[in-house]
Design an enzyme around this catalytic site. Sequence first.
Site, short mmCIF file in Angstrom:
data_model
loop_
_atom_site.label_atom_id
_atom_site.label_comp_id
_atom_site.label_asym_id
_atom_site.label_seq_id
_atom_site.Cartn_x
_atom_site.Cartn_y
_atom_site.Cartn_z
N GLY A 146 1.11 -1.17 -0.20
CA GLY A 146 -0.07 -0.14 0.29
C GLY A 146 1.08 0.96 0.03
N ASP B 117 9.93 -7.76 8.43
CA ASP B 117 11.02 -6.87 8.00
C ASP B 117 11.12 -6.02 8.31
OD1 ASP B 117 10.97 -5.86 5.22
OD2 ASP B 117 8.81 -4.93 4.78
#
Length: 459
Positions: free
Chosen positions: A27, A144
Amino acid sequence: MISIHQLGDIIAKKYKIINFLGQGGAGTTYEAKNINNSQKVAIKVTSLRQIKDWKILELFEREAKILANLNHPAIPNYIEYFHLDTTGDRYFYLVRELIAGKSLFDLVEKDKEFKEEEVKQVAIQVIDILKYLHQQSPPIIHRDLKPQNLIKSEDGKLFLVDFGSVQEVYRQTLTGGTTFVGTLGYMPPEQLRGQTSFASDLYSLGATLLFLLTKKCPDDLPQHRMKINFRSQVNISDKFANWLDKLLEPITEERFQSVEEALEAFYSGNKFPQPAKSPIILKKTPGNLEIDIPLHGIEGERLSKNNIQSGLFIFSLNIVFGFISLVSYVAFLDKFKVIIPFSGLAYYMFVFPFWVAILSILGSFLFQNFGHIYININHEYFKVSKRFGVFGISQRGKTQAIQKVEGRSSDYEIRGYNLVYCAIESEKKKEVHFGLGLTLEEKEWLVMEIRDFLADYIK
């Protein structure tokens, strides 16, 4: 991915877009302002038409769900999650607290030089966040961790953002592996195969720290059999390099398996080596010091000749004083029982202070040599607890009031041996003593460890 919103757009009649923050596979993120209360927020948005894989929507919704249940000072607060429908699309929005600051990646890009001590501070702060995530139920793996996702706020605090790649451990266990997510250069080899563990986040931490030290993506550094050869690229201590080496092991089993293990290795040993065979348990973090001195006086080698001599001296003193008290009591009654009413009571009042003094010496010896001692020091207070059988005493005070921590010699000797103990001296000359039954090496070691922890308070 095409930008979904423009500056000035109003979302849900509440949020006004004021800046573009970034774009990723899951996104686009904007800075916005709540027009009702002027609160600045970060809004991540994605849409059905733009996603190429349903996995992205799953990750997006999982990020919202997990953020809503987290509560840690270094993780931005969740605000809300919602979707809006148009005639041709559906948009999904995740709103969270906006952290004013710059990412570690941006700081390095702007020529910020990170010294070893600064990098160590980053490591400790990130480990604290990972510890919180890994202790959730079910445990959470970030997957991440990288410089772009670590924001240094204007007041110097570090925040971990972007939970779009998080993995709940039970979900991975049930599915037996997933499509890999993460960032090349910062993810460990097993993550490319869709497998992650606590050790995977620790590898990403090591890669992030390496970027701060070298200003290079770990993928751009020399490698041998998948292991990054970074030592020629950095100027750091051997101890810290060894620790980084362990974080960056390509084989999962050869890496630290938990944040606790990594933290223990980070603080272990080389600064003030613990004396060999010492049973003392010491745990030190930036905010807390715990020292557990187990029952030791009766354990063979630790019951030293000097301690035996001091013990015999104190017990002999009690026996002699008791005998003198008995004899003097009989003589006292014999001489004054007619002249002085309640002569027995008068005698007890006379000898009571002496008995208190001698029993205090005996109690101190028993607690120090045969008792269990527990010391806890944080940045607010300190406490020293001593236990002997069912008896226990505690002494406490404010940490900022501590003026000295040192090994001290008593004012008397036993057969040429000067007794040494550890002392914490606070304001108004109040002292807390411990460690009389320890070896001299243990006492010196404890004093150095406590002084090191209190370096900001004791000059």
